[in-house]
Design a protein around this motif. Structure first.
Motif, PDB file in Angstrom:
ATOM      1  N   GLY A  37       0.823  -1.209   0.000  1.00 32.39           N
ATOM      2  CA  GLY A  37       0.000   0.000   0.000  1.00 32.39           C
ATOM      3  C   GLY A  37       0.856   1.258   0.000  1.00 32.39           C
ATOM      4  N   LYS A  93      -6.454  -0.779   9.728  1.00 32.55           N
ATOM      5  CA  LYS A  93      -5.219   0.000   9.881  1.00 32.55           C
ATOM      6  C   LYS A  93      -4.008  -0.917   9.845  1.00 32.55           C
ATOM      7  CE  LYS A  93      -2.779   3.667  10.613  1.00 32.55           C
ATOM      8  NZ  LYS A  93      -2.534   4.440   9.380  1.00 32.55           N
ATOM      9  N   SER A 127       3.064   2.180   2.055  1.00 32.22           N
ATOM     10  CA  SER A 127       4.483   1.895   2.344  1.00 32.22           C
ATOM     11  C   SER A 127       5.207   1.474   1.071  1.00 32.22           C
ATOM     12  CB  SER A 127       4.594   0.802   3.399  1.00 32.22           C
ATOM     13  OG  SER A 127       3.888   1.198   4.532  1.00 32.22           O
ATOM     14  N   VAL A 170      -7.086   5.288   9.248  1.00 31.12           N
ATOM     15  CA  VAL A 170      -6.721   4.138   8.402  1.00 31.12           C
ATOM     16  C   VAL A 170      -5.909   4.617   7.196  1.00 31.12           C
ATOM     17  CG1 VAL A 170      -7.709   2.424   6.822  1.00 31.12           C
ATOM     18  CG2 VAL A 170      -8.546   2.583   9.161  1.00 31.12           C
ATOM     19  N   ALA A 171      -6.288   5.746   6.634  1.00 28.89           N
ATOM     20  CA  ALA A 171      -5.539   6.295   5.496  1.00 28.89           C
ATOM     21  C   ALA A 171      -4.236   6.903   6.000  1.00 28.89           C
ATOM     22  CB  ALA A 171      -6.379   7.346   4.788  1.00 28.89           C
ATOM     23  N   SER A 172      -3.152   6.326   5.563  1.00 22.13           N
ATOM     24  CA  SER A 172      -1.839   6.756   6.044  1.00 22.13           C
ATOM     25  C   SER A 172      -1.436   8.075   5.371  1.00 22.13           C
ATOM     26  CB  SER A 172      -0.841   5.663   5.707  1.00 22.13           C
ATOM     27  OG  SER A 172       0.402   5.965   6.243  1.00 22.13           O
ATOM     28  N   GLU A 200      -9.471   4.764  -1.319  1.00 22.37           N
ATOM     29  CA  GLU A 200      -9.758   4.049  -0.072  1.00 22.37           C
ATOM     30  C   GLU A 200     -10.717   4.796   0.853  1.00 22.37           C
ATOM     31  OE1 GLU A 200      -6.546   3.189   2.706  1.00 22.37           O
ATOM     32  OE2 GLU A 200      -5.520   5.035   2.180  1.00 22.37           O
ATOM     33  N   LEU A 226      -4.546   5.910  -4.437  1.00 22.34           N
ATOM     34  CA  LEU A 226      -4.903   4.988  -3.345  1.00 22.34           C
ATOM     35  C   LEU A 226      -5.717   5.728  -2.285  1.00 22.34           C
ATOM     36  CD1 LEU A 226      -4.596   2.317  -1.692  1.00 22.34           C
ATOM     37  CD2 LEU A 226      -2.452   3.219  -0.845  1.00 22.34           C
ATOM     38  N   LYS A 227      -5.273   6.942  -1.956  1.00 21.31           N
ATOM     39  CA  LYS A 227      -5.928   7.698  -0.891  1.00 21.31           C
ATOM     40  C   LYS A 227      -7.374   8.023  -1.266  1.00 21.31           C
ATOM     41  CE  LYS A 227      -3.775   7.439   1.556  1.00 21.31           C
ATOM     42  NZ  LYS A 227      -2.607   6.941   2.232  1.00 21.31           N
ATOM     43  N   VAL A 268       9.514  -1.888   4.882  1.00 17.91           N
ATOM     44  CA  VAL A 268       8.947  -0.572   5.213  1.00 17.91           C
ATOM     45  C   VAL A 268       7.498  -0.750   5.667  1.00 17.91           C
ATOM     46  CG1 VAL A 268       8.486   1.735   4.299  1.00 17.91           C
ATOM     47  CG2 VAL A 268      10.488   0.470   3.506  1.00 17.91           C
ATOM     48  N   SER A 269       7.192  -0.261   6.860  1.00 18.29           N
ATOM     49  CA  SER A 269       5.835  -0.449   7.385  1.00 18.29           C
ATOM     50  C   SER A 269       5.527   0.563   8.485  1.00 18.29           C
ATOM     51  CB  SER A 269       5.706  -1.870   7.949  1.00 18.29           C
ATOM     52  OG  SER A 269       4.475  -2.038   8.609  1.00 18.29           O
ATOM     53  N   SER A 278       2.774   0.242  10.642  1.00 19.66           N
ATOM     54  CA  SER A 278       2.338  -0.497  11.832  1.00 19.66           C
ATOM     55  C   SER A 278       3.401  -1.444  12.349  1.00 19.66           C
ATOM     56  CB  SER A 278       1.089  -1.314  11.494  1.00 19.66           C
ATOM     57  OG  SER A 278       1.408  -2.273  10.490  1.00 19.66           O
ATOM     58  N   GLY A 279       4.225  -1.932  11.429  1.00 20.82           N
ATOM     59  CA  GLY A 279       5.195  -2.965  11.816  1.00 20.82           C
ATOM     60  C   GLY A 279       4.521  -4.299  12.067  1.00 20.82           C
TER      61      GLY A 279
HETATM   62  O1  M6R Z   1       1.363  -0.673   8.401  1.00 18.25           O
HETATM   63  P1  M6R Z   1       1.838  -0.737   6.981  1.00 18.25           P
HETATM   64  O2  M6R Z   1       2.561   0.483   6.561  1.00 18.25           O
HETATM   65  O3  M6R Z   1       2.687  -1.960   6.724  1.00 18.25           O
HETATM   66  O4  M6R Z   1       0.538  -0.879   6.125  1.00 18.25           O
HETATM   67  C1  M6R Z   1       0.580  -1.121   4.749  1.00 18.25           C
HETATM   68  C2  M6R Z   1      -0.758  -0.859   4.095  1.00 18.25           C
HETATM   69  O5  M6R Z   1      -1.732  -1.716   4.609  1.00 18.25           O
HETATM   70  C3  M6R Z   1      -1.214   0.590   4.295  1.00 18.25           C
HETATM   71  O6  M6R Z   1      -0.259   1.493   3.840  1.00 18.25           O
HETATM   72  C4  M6R Z   1      -2.545   0.843   3.564  1.00 18.25           C
HETATM   73  O7  M6R Z   1      -2.364   0.789   2.194  1.00 18.25           O
HETATM   74  C5  M6R Z   1      -3.118   2.190   4.023  1.00 18.25           C
HETATM   75  N1  M6R Z   1      -4.516   2.063   4.304  1.00 18.25           N
HETATM   76  C6  M6R Z   1      -2.968   3.269   3.012  1.00 18.25           C
HETATM   77  O8  M6R Z   1      -3.503   4.470   3.435  1.00 18.25           O
END
Ligand code: M6R
Length: 607
Positions: free
Chosen positions: A301, A602, A303, A398-400, A487, A483-484, A346-347, A349-350
């Motif tokens: 996503g 998330k 990341s 949820v949207a990063s 989603e 994506l943003k 790269v993440s 949430s980890g």
């Molecule tokens: O926690 P992460 O960065 O590993 O998550 C990866 C994707 O699930 C995350 O970026 C997802 O695409 C988001 N909802 C985007 O806004």
């Protein structure tokens, strides 16, 4: 995604469990439930928000031992029956489970043959039934759980309560679980954030760990029965509760936090005199950096989009081959791993299962992986054991947004550090560092006057689809913008490198089709300009994100959004922000739940 909370102590469990579930809500879910032990096991569960569950618990459920769950449906629709906890056929065991039981069909079949009636469509329910059958043979709870897990293929973060035993048994394999140590009480959660209000002393279970929790505290053992080596971690303050403050939603709050988050990410890491960067967590000497044959970046996503920016920055600055990979594909493509190469996971949430699996696969093949992670001590960070924390602070929507910027910035810092050991001068290094330090101020300047976002929103909300275009570092920004918007506003969006548009997506363009073009004033500007002309020739409406003062480009736009001028490689840190604002405002205007969009989670802890 699914969340677990548990409590063993002297206080009333119910309000503690419900509050725990509220703290897990940001992860995304579609039903929730609790099980509290008193005379027997009391279960309340409901589809929809935790609010609905708490309205349902009208009478006080007395009991000081309980488990709770937020479910994100995988097996079986999101209804009351499929919600967790699941109770065994004899009412003696209730479980909550995160993860996937891969052999659940076979296990269900065996249970049915033994006359056990299954109530739900879930894979998880079999765990309750199997444990109950083991207990009926006279096994102690810990022995019963250990035995049945040997027959299960898949992943679990599991919590079980028992009608006839004052115990909670928990187990982890591939799905996070943390035990929080209080005073005369013990907490359990799949997410350390949810424990912060109770304790900072936590134990992150490792895969293969089980824990027996009772009035004496808890004991963590391995599947073999031996004591586990899992040690205490003290949670940092920054994991604490996050408030909305003056903002209506976390997403807009986090968009506005980007400047400060970026300052935190850069702080103390640049060495101006030497024109370089020091990312201590990499634990790599300049000589080791010089010897690296290639870099692979892995993510999902948002990341993944940060990885794609990192790929370009590393090749450009360090002159070393770099490739960004989709984690869920990488894991299963039997990739060739070079032990001398660098792999960056790269993440935010980890905890993303796809990324975590890819990390394990690389390590299994003798490769080394460094984490580029936001959440401290998360599963991927611990699995890698080395890397860089991006220091975005907690991201709740949820949207990063702010994590994207800091992941990209961390990868650019990495590229500068690596580049200085191999290719460019201290002077160039100083220039890059100076430019990077100006970005937070430029973000603040832009956000104070973001331009015609409302006009852009009007252009996209009624559209059949929206096309996002960009070249070079702006291609990942285009993907991120698409994506943003997709989603949270649920508008079909496509993103293409601008030059690739004429090879297919151009067929979709008709009069009024909105096309968002990211075109900073970099070496690719005139190439992108040609693609803008191609879109305009077919009647498309151009929403252009460009550099302040670039009138030549602005003239070509129907809606022109200017961001401050920056060095080409750093431009994503600015150009991405209007795309975030467009998505946010569009979702708001369409009446969607901006922070918790439908179907999404998330932290995606299943593959
Ligand atoms: O926690 P992460 O960065 O590993 O998550 C990866 C994707 O699930 C995350 O970026 C997802 O695409 C988001 N909802 C985007 O806004």
């Amino acid at each position: 995604m699914c969340g677990i909370f548990g409590y063993y102590g002297r206080r009333d469990a119910t309000p503690i469990l419900v509050e725990g579930l509220r703290r897990l809500e940001y992860r995304g879910y579609d039903s929730s439930g609790i099980a509290v032990k008193n005379n027997g096991i009391n279960i309340y569960k409901k589809s929809g928000k935790v609010e609905r569950l708490s309205e349902m618990i009208t009478t006080e459920v007395e009991g000081t031992i309980g488990i709770a769950h937020t479910r994100w449906a995988t097996h079986g629709e999101a209804n009351d029956i499929n919600a967790h906890p699941h109770l065994s056929f004899d009412g003696k065991v209730a479980i909550v489970h995160n993860g996937i039981i891969e052999n659940f069909r076979e296990v269900r079949r065996n249970l049915t043959q033994k006359g056990v009636e299954l109530n739900s469509e879930t894979d998880s329910e079999v765990l309750a039934q199997l444990i109950a059958l083991e207990l009926a043979k006279g096994s102690k709870p810990i022995v019963a759980v250990r035995r049945i897990l040997k027959r299960i293929h898949g992943t679990w973060g599991l919590c079980a309560v028992f009608s006839d035993h004052d115990q909670i048994i928990v187990a982890r394999n591939g799905s996070p679980l943390v035990i929080g140590k209080g005073t005369d009480e013990t907490f359990i959660s799949s997410d350390p954030h949810a424990l912060m209000e109770h304790t900072q002393e936590v134990y992150f279970l490792e895969d293969g760990d089980l824990a027996e929790i009772d009035h004496t505290g808890f004991k963590i053992t391995r599947m073999s029965g031996q004591l586990s080596s899992t040690e205490v971690t003290v949670l940092e303050e920054e994991w604490g509760e996050v408030e909305l403050g003056e903002y209506p939603h976390f997403m807009i709050k986090e968009i506005h936090e980007q400047a400060e988050a970026l300052r935190q990410c850069i702080a103390g890491r640049t060495r101006h005199k030497q024109g370089t960067v020091k990312l201590g967590g990499l634990k790599l000497t300049p000589a080791e950096m010089r010897a690296i044959p290639h870099v692979r970046l892995i993510g999902c996503g948002t990341s993944l989009h940060a990885c794609q920016i990192g790929q370009i920055a590393i090749e450009e600055l360090a002159r070393v081959p770099a490739v960004a990979h989709v984690a869920s594909e990488f894991r299963y493509n039997n990739s060739v791993i070079n032990p001398k190469a660098i792999h960056l996971a790269v993440s935010q949430s980890g905890e993303t299962a796809d990324t975590l699996s890819a990390v394990k696969e690389i390590q299994l093949k003798g490769g080394s992986v460094w984490g580029i992670i936001n959440v401290v001590a998360s599963s991927i960070a611990r699995q890698c054991g080395m890397g860089v924390y991006i220091h975005s602070g907690p991201e709740q929507a949820v949207a990063s947004t702010k994590a994207f910027s800091n992941m990209a910035a961390s990868l650019i810092l990495f590229a500068i550090q690596m580049g200085r050991t191999r290719s460019f001068s201290a002077e160039r290094g100083r220039e890059l560092i100076d430019n990077l330090h100006t970005i937070p101020g430029q973000i603040e300047k832009y956000l104070a006057n973001p331009g015609p976002i409302a006009e852009a929103v009007d252009a996209v909300i009624g559209a059949k689809s929206v096309l996002f275009l960009g070249r070079g570092v702006s291609a990942p920004v285009a993907r991120e913008g698409a994506l943003k918007l997709m989603e949270i506003a649920y508008i079909p969006c496509m993103a293409y490198p601008a030059g690739e548009m004429k090879h297919g997506p151009i067929a979709l363009l008709e009069k009024g089709s909105p096309v968002v073009v990211i075109a900073p004033n970099d070496k690719l500007k005139y190439k992108t300009l040609s693609n803008i002309q191609e879109c305009k020739a077919r009647g498309a409406k151009i929403i252009l994100i460009h550099e302040e003062g670039d009138d030549e480009l602005a003239e070509e736009a129907d809606i022109s959004i200017a961001v401050p001028k920056s060095e080409g490689l750093l431009s994503p840190l600015l150009t991405v922000i209007p795309t975030q604002l467009i998505a946010y405002q569009a979702a708001l205007k369409l009446g969607h739940d901006v922070d918790r969009p439908r179907n999404l989670a998330k932290s995606v802890t299943v593959e």
